[in-house]
Design a protein around this motif. Structure first.
Motif, PDB file in Angstrom:
ATOM      1  N   THR A   1      14.447  -2.975   0.780  1.00 23.07           N
ATOM      2  CA  THR A   1      13.395  -3.069  -0.225  1.00 23.07           C
ATOM      3  C   THR A   1      12.094  -3.425   0.489  1.00 23.07           C
ATOM      4  N   GLY A   2      10.979  -3.289  -0.232  1.00 26.28           N
ATOM      5  CA  GLY A   2       9.715  -3.667   0.386  1.00 26.28           C
ATOM      6  C   GLY A   2       8.517  -3.113  -0.338  1.00 26.28           C
ATOM      7  N   ILE A   3       7.364  -3.273   0.312  1.00 24.33           N
ATOM      8  CA  ILE A   3       6.116  -2.748  -0.241  1.00 24.33           C
ATOM      9  C   ILE A   3       5.278  -2.136   0.868  1.00 24.33           C
ATOM     10  N   LEU A   4       4.407  -1.220   0.462  1.00 22.78           N
ATOM     11  CA  LEU A   4       3.514  -0.532   1.379  1.00 22.78           C
ATOM     12  C   LEU A   4       2.093  -0.613   0.848  1.00 22.78           C
ATOM     13  N   CYS A   5       1.191  -1.135   1.665  1.00 27.50           N
ATOM     14  CA  CYS A   5      -0.239  -1.118   1.355  1.00 27.50           C
ATOM     15  C   CYS A   5      -0.868  -0.055   2.247  1.00 27.50           C
ATOM     16  N   TYR A   6      -1.799   0.680   1.674  1.00 32.14           N
ATOM     17  CA  TYR A   6      -2.437   1.744   2.428  1.00 32.14           C
ATOM     18  C   TYR A   6      -3.913   1.795   2.070  1.00 32.14           C
ATOM     19  N   SER A   7      -4.748   1.841   3.093  1.00 33.50           N
ATOM     20  CA  SER A   7      -6.190   1.941   2.864  1.00 33.50           C
ATOM     21  C   SER A   7      -6.868   2.456   4.120  1.00 33.50           C
TER      22      SER A   7
ATOM     23  N   THR B   1      -7.622   0.428  -3.552  1.00 32.05           N
ATOM     24  CA  THR B   1      -8.889   0.762  -4.207  1.00 32.05           C
ATOM     25  C   THR B   1      -9.005   0.054  -5.553  1.00 32.05           C
ATOM     26  N   LYS B   2      -7.861  -0.380  -6.106  1.00 30.86           N
ATOM     27  CA  LYS B   2      -7.858  -1.073  -7.391  1.00 30.86           C
ATOM     28  C   LYS B   2      -7.792  -2.593  -7.248  1.00 30.86           C
ATOM     29  N   VAL B   3      -7.750  -3.065  -6.006  1.00 33.66           N
ATOM     30  CA  VAL B   3      -7.685  -4.500  -5.747  1.00 33.66           C
ATOM     31  C   VAL B   3      -9.105  -5.018  -5.568  1.00 33.66           C
ATOM     32  N   HIS B   4      -9.411  -6.140  -6.202  1.00 28.48           N
ATOM     33  CA  HIS B   4     -10.747  -6.720  -6.118  1.00 28.48           C
ATOM     34  C   HIS B   4     -11.064  -7.082  -4.664  1.00 28.48           C
ATOM     35  N   ALA B   5     -12.253  -6.772  -4.228  1.00 32.79           N
ATOM     36  CA  ALA B   5     -12.674  -7.018  -2.845  1.00 32.79           C
ATOM     37  C   ALA B   5     -12.526  -8.487  -2.458  1.00 32.79           C
TER      38      ALA B   5
ATOM     39  N   THR C   1     -10.175 -10.470  -3.165  1.00 27.76           N
ATOM     40  CA  THR C   1      -8.799 -10.731  -2.741  1.00 27.76           C
ATOM     41  C   THR C   1      -8.641 -10.430  -1.265  1.00 27.76           C
ATOM     42  N   LEU C   2      -9.140  -9.297  -0.821  1.00 25.98           N
ATOM     43  CA  LEU C   2      -9.058  -8.952   0.595  1.00 25.98           C
ATOM     44  C   LEU C   2      -9.916  -9.889   1.442  1.00 25.98           C
ATOM     45  N   LEU C   3     -11.079 -10.240   0.948  1.00 27.87           N
ATOM     46  CA  LEU C   3     -11.989 -11.113   1.685  1.00 27.87           C
ATOM     47  C   LEU C   3     -11.393 -12.511   1.867  1.00 27.87           C
ATOM     48  N   ARG C   4     -10.555 -12.936   0.958  1.00 31.26           N
ATOM     49  CA  ARG C   4      -9.910 -14.246   1.062  1.00 31.26           C
ATOM     50  C   ARG C   4      -9.074 -14.340   2.341  1.00 31.26           C
ATOM     51  N   TYR C   5      -8.562 -13.199   2.815  1.00 27.46           N
ATOM     52  CA  TYR C   5      -7.638 -13.201   3.942  1.00 27.46           C
ATOM     53  C   TYR C   5      -8.195 -12.572   5.224  1.00 27.46           C
ATOM     54  N   SER C   6      -9.444 -12.143   5.207  1.00 30.29           N
ATOM     55  CA  SER C   6      -9.983 -11.510   6.409  1.00 30.29           C
ATOM     56  C   SER C   6     -11.494 -11.654   6.479  1.00 30.29           C
ATOM     57  N   GLU C   7     -12.060 -11.229   7.602  1.00 29.18           N
ATOM     58  CA  GLU C   7     -13.502 -11.361   7.816  1.00 29.18           C
ATOM     59  C   GLU C   7     -14.316 -10.448   6.907  1.00 29.18           C
TER      60      GLU C   7
ATOM     61  N   PRO D   1     -14.062  -7.474   3.438  1.00 26.19           N
ATOM     62  CA  PRO D   1     -13.229  -7.117   2.278  1.00 26.19           C
ATOM     63  C   PRO D   1     -12.547  -5.754   2.461  1.00 26.19           C
ATOM     64  N   GLU D   2     -11.761  -5.637   3.526  1.00 28.60           N
ATOM     65  CA  GLU D   2     -11.043  -4.392   3.801  1.00 28.60           C
ATOM     66  C   GLU D   2      -9.715  -4.730   4.460  1.00 28.60           C
ATOM     67  N   LEU D   3      -8.776  -3.828   4.337  1.00 28.10           N
ATOM     68  CA  LEU D   3      -7.458  -4.032   4.939  1.00 28.10           C
ATOM     69  C   LEU D   3      -7.550  -3.792   6.438  1.00 28.10           C
ATOM     70  N   ASP D   4      -7.277  -4.836   7.228  1.00 28.27           N
ATOM     71  CA  ASP D   4      -7.204  -4.701   8.679  1.00 28.27           C
ATOM     72  C   ASP D   4      -6.149  -5.667   9.218  1.00 28.27           C
ATOM     73  N   PRO D   5      -4.872  -5.312   9.080  1.00 32.31           N
ATOM     74  CA  PRO D   5      -3.814  -6.208   9.536  1.00 32.31           C
ATOM     75  C   PRO D   5      -3.817  -6.425  11.048  1.00 32.31           C
TER      76      PRO D   5
END
Length: 140
Positions: A36-42, A97-101, A103-109, A111-115
């Motif tokens: 099981t799992g999830i996939l984020c893509y951006s 694209t449907k996630v509020h910016a 949320t991403l900014l809370r976890y990174s420098e 507001p974009e996905l950069d794991p």
């Protein structure tokens, strides 16, 4: 023995049809393997968490590393777990694209996905928030 593995990769083909094909194959294959799992893509970047038996998860990750649809595959986090966090999805998908910016900014420098720029623990925290805010879609 259950494990969770989180990895990042870059898509070789950024088209929607290529991503949909990866998701369809994952959903078809994962059920039989108990994964099981999830996939984020951006923007051509994948962030994926996979959970299941140690051998099944290890085999799948080895396949992903060799999959010509992925490049720059990097292991972000691996752990033994007592229970699944993403057990409700054979492969849930997050439409960033449907996630509020914020949320991403809370976890990174930015507001974009950069794991590639954050720790595996930060990636896991982001995935858990996405799950808690019902940002994950997909079939069971």
């Amino acid at each position: 023995m259950l494990v969770r593995l989180i990895y990042a990769s870059r898509a070789v083909d950024n088209s929607t049809s290529a991503t949909d094909a990866i998701l369809a194959q994952s959903r078809a294959h994962n059920t039989a393997c108990g994964i099981t799992g999830i996939l984020c893509y951006s923007a051509g970047i994948f962030l994926q968490a996979i959970e299941g038996g140690r051998a099944a998860v290890s085999d799948l990750y080895g396949h992903i590393q060799k999959d010509p649809r992925h490049k720059d595959v990097v292991l972000l986090h691996y752990e033994e777990i007592s229970e699944r966090r993403f057990g409700g999805w054979t492969m849930g998908q997050v439409h960033l694209t449907k996630v509020h910016a914020a949320t991403l900014l809370r976890y990174s420098e930015r507001p974009e996905l950069d794991p590639y720029a954050v720790s595996g623990k930060v990636s896991m925290a982001l995935l858990e928030e996405l799950m808690a805010t019902a940002a994950i879609v997909g079939r069971n």
